[in-house]
Write an enzyme that holds these catalytic residues in place. Sequence first.
Site, mmCIF file in Angstrom:
data_model
loop_
_atom_site.group_PDB
_atom_site.id
_atom_site.type_symbol
_atom_site.label_atom_id
_atom_site.label_comp_id
_atom_site.label_asym_id
_atom_site.label_seq_id
_atom_site.Cartn_x
_atom_site.Cartn_y
_atom_site.Cartn_z
ATOM 1 N N ARG A 132 -9.289 -33.045 51.531
ATOM 2 C CA ARG A 132 -9.601 -34.035 50.776
ATOM 3 C C ARG A 132 -11.141 -34.089 51.551
ATOM 4 O O ARG A 132 -12.469 -34.559 51.216
ATOM 5 C CB ARG A 132 -9.725 -35.359 49.934
ATOM 6 C CG ARG A 132 -8.860 -35.700 48.175
ATOM 7 C CD ARG A 132 -8.035 -37.241 48.394
ATOM 8 N NE ARG A 132 -9.748 -37.968 48.380
ATOM 9 C CZ ARG A 132 -9.772 -38.186 47.188
ATOM 10 N NH1 ARG A 132 -10.004 -37.854 46.032
ATOM 11 N NH2 ARG A 132 -10.672 -39.213 47.365
ATOM 12 N N ARG A 147 -16.065 -29.949 59.860
ATOM 13 C CA ARG A 147 -17.565 -29.450 59.959
ATOM 14 C C ARG A 147 -17.863 -29.110 61.073
ATOM 15 O O ARG A 147 -17.403 -29.804 61.926
ATOM 16 C CB ARG A 147 -18.309 -29.785 59.400
ATOM 17 C CG ARG A 147 -17.948 -30.704 57.793
ATOM 18 C CD ARG A 147 -19.879 -30.860 56.907
ATOM 19 N NE ARG A 147 -19.150 -31.105 56.062
ATOM 20 C CZ ARG A 147 -19.781 -32.951 55.971
ATOM 21 N NH1 ARG A 147 -19.585 -33.365 56.177
ATOM 22 N NH2 ARG A 147 -19.205 -32.939 54.610
ATOM 23 N N ARG A 169 0.493 -45.950 45.039
ATOM 24 C CA ARG A 169 0.484 -46.994 46.366
ATOM 25 C C ARG A 169 -0.411 -48.476 45.133
ATOM 26 O O ARG A 169 -1.581 -48.247 44.483
ATOM 27 C CB ARG A 169 -0.386 -46.597 46.932
ATOM 28 C CG ARG A 169 0.227 -45.813 47.825
ATOM 29 C CD ARG A 169 1.323 -47.068 48.518
ATOM 30 N NE ARG A 169 0.911 -47.375 49.297
ATOM 31 C CZ ARG A 169 2.420 -48.009 50.190
ATOM 32 N NH1 ARG A 169 3.325 -47.646 49.892
ATOM 33 N NH2 ARG A 169 1.765 -48.580 51.435
ATOM 34 N N ARG A 198 -8.958 -50.261 56.740
ATOM 35 C CA ARG A 198 -9.987 -50.669 56.539
ATOM 36 C C ARG A 198 -10.340 -51.014 56.521
ATOM 37 O O ARG A 198 -10.693 -52.315 55.488
ATOM 38 C CB ARG A 198 -11.305 -49.121 55.744
ATOM 39 C CG ARG A 198 -10.677 -48.828 54.118
ATOM 40 C CD ARG A 198 -11.208 -47.745 53.384
ATOM 41 N NE ARG A 198 -10.561 -48.030 52.001
ATOM 42 C CZ ARG A 198 -10.810 -46.566 51.837
ATOM 43 N NH1 ARG A 198 -11.456 -45.077 51.749
ATOM 44 N NH2 ARG A 198 -10.514 -46.732 50.291
ATOM 45 N N GLU A 253 -8.881 -54.353 52.952
ATOM 46 C CA GLU A 253 -7.828 -53.226 52.795
ATOM 47 C C GLU A 253 -6.529 -53.238 53.340
ATOM 48 O O GLU A 253 -6.008 -52.629 54.431
ATOM 49 C CB GLU A 253 -8.316 -51.927 52.137
ATOM 50 C CG GLU A 253 -9.190 -52.095 50.726
ATOM 51 C CD GLU A 253 -9.996 -50.879 50.662
ATOM 52 O OE1 GLU A 253 -11.073 -50.508 50.461
ATOM 53 O OE2 GLU A 253 -8.691 -49.675 50.675
ATOM 54 N N TYR A 302 -5.424 -38.336 41.148
ATOM 55 C CA TYR A 302 -5.741 -38.707 41.829
ATOM 56 C C TYR A 302 -7.308 -38.031 41.563
ATOM 57 O O TYR A 302 -7.617 -37.637 42.626
ATOM 58 C CB TYR A 302 -5.253 -37.969 42.672
ATOM 59 C CG TYR A 302 -5.744 -38.881 44.638
ATOM 60 C CD1 TYR A 302 -6.538 -39.629 44.484
ATOM 61 C CD2 TYR A 302 -5.769 -38.633 45.572
ATOM 62 C CE1 TYR A 302 -7.163 -40.495 45.301
ATOM 63 C CE2 TYR A 302 -5.952 -38.875 46.806
ATOM 64 C CZ TYR A 302 -6.703 -40.129 46.643
ATOM 65 O OH TYR A 302 -7.340 -40.787 48.075
ATOM 66 N N ASP A 345 -11.661 -38.760 41.388
ATOM 67 C CA ASP A 345 -12.256 -39.277 41.570
ATOM 68 C C ASP A 345 -13.310 -38.970 40.302
ATOM 69 O O ASP A 345 -13.204 -38.606 39.722
ATOM 70 C CB ASP A 345 -12.999 -38.202 42.453
ATOM 71 C CG ASP A 345 -12.928 -38.858 43.934
ATOM 72 O OD1 ASP A 345 -11.837 -38.844 43.904
ATOM 73 O OD2 ASP A 345 -12.660 -36.995 44.625
#
Length: 371
Positions: A171, A175, A248, A279, A305, A353, A355
């Site tokens: 995911r 780059r 989770r 985070r 979190e 999972y 999006d």
Amino acid sequence: MKYDYLIVGAGLYGAVFAQKAKEAGKKVLVIDKRPNIAGNVYTEEMEGIHVHIYGAHIFHTNNKEVWDYITRFAEFNRFTNSPVANYKGELYSLPFNMYTFNKMWGVVTPEEAAAKIEEQKKAAGITEPKNLEEQAISLVGTDIYEKLIKGYTQKQWGRPCTELPSFIIKRLPVRLTFDNNYFNALYQGIPVGGYTKMVANLLDGVEVKLGVDYFDDKEAYDAMADKVIYTGPIDAYFDYKLGTLEYRSVRFETEVLDMPNFQGNAAVNYTDSESPYTRIIEHKWFEFGKDANGNDLPKTVISREYSSEWKLGDEPYYPVNDEKNGALYAQYKGLADKEDHIIFGGRLGEYKYYDMDAVIASALAMAAKEL
Ligand code: UDP
């Protein structure tokens, strides 16, 4: 029979299906056990800030059909996700790009960065990555794995990286350019006015009953409609008779702070293994720190979190798509396929999972097939 469709769950999947069904002239009832619509994309206003109560959601897609559809119900701002990683006070750019490589190794050119990754990959001796750890090392090398992936991933999933499937890390883009845009997406943004408003627009003119649990009176609800669209957990539907699928869960500690700027970015990931949270989200930066009239906001709202193992009664967030759970899901899916008056959809109904854009695409495809 009163309704064509009973939709269990007022989240994104349910709301999109409801909208399409209503548009097709069907009679629809949406129910949700929560007191609010919008499922986990629900936002609530605090101090003029749209707070993402069930975790940060950043809309991004390459799917033009999905973008054209959803922008009928919301205007999107120009937010671009570029999280920062904090490893014991060292800050790194995400996703992994030339800024990250420069900070980590002092390399300046893409060629130097690629050579560094290759050297570390070679030293680790990985040819065919078998798990998340090996996949990560072969993508970005051991230094980045150790500082920016290992701790974060183990905290998020509660399992060592050697026991996690490699697809999770795919995911994350890698780059060799100076590009901090986390998502490789043509379209990206946050709905102006919050996600709740967007879902309310989808559900405009649809009958919705909140605070009601389908399972409290399943037979009566089933009798109310020709067909049921069920977006809750698939194992809960079958009363967990084959066992529970693992998830989770996440606990959020949300605080209003009497300061205008806590961390200068919407998302800061704590990638070491010692800090207990994964985070911190500072919600105002999803909207550039401004209220609806473009004024600066004096306060800020942050959410820490904490990732935790799910147990019955907790909110499920992330399906644990490993082998064991995949096999159990396949068995439940077998049962689901035998039920002809019910459709299972969404992150929980399909144990995927997903999006947001994929959820919308899946609901649109189902609506096209059904209607
Ligand atoms: N990840 C990581 N370090 C980070 C951010 C993400 O190692 O700083 C890994 C981690 O394994 C995580 C995966 O990338 O499970 C996917 O992260 P993403 O941010 O896409 O997850 P989401 O936003 O869905 O919670």
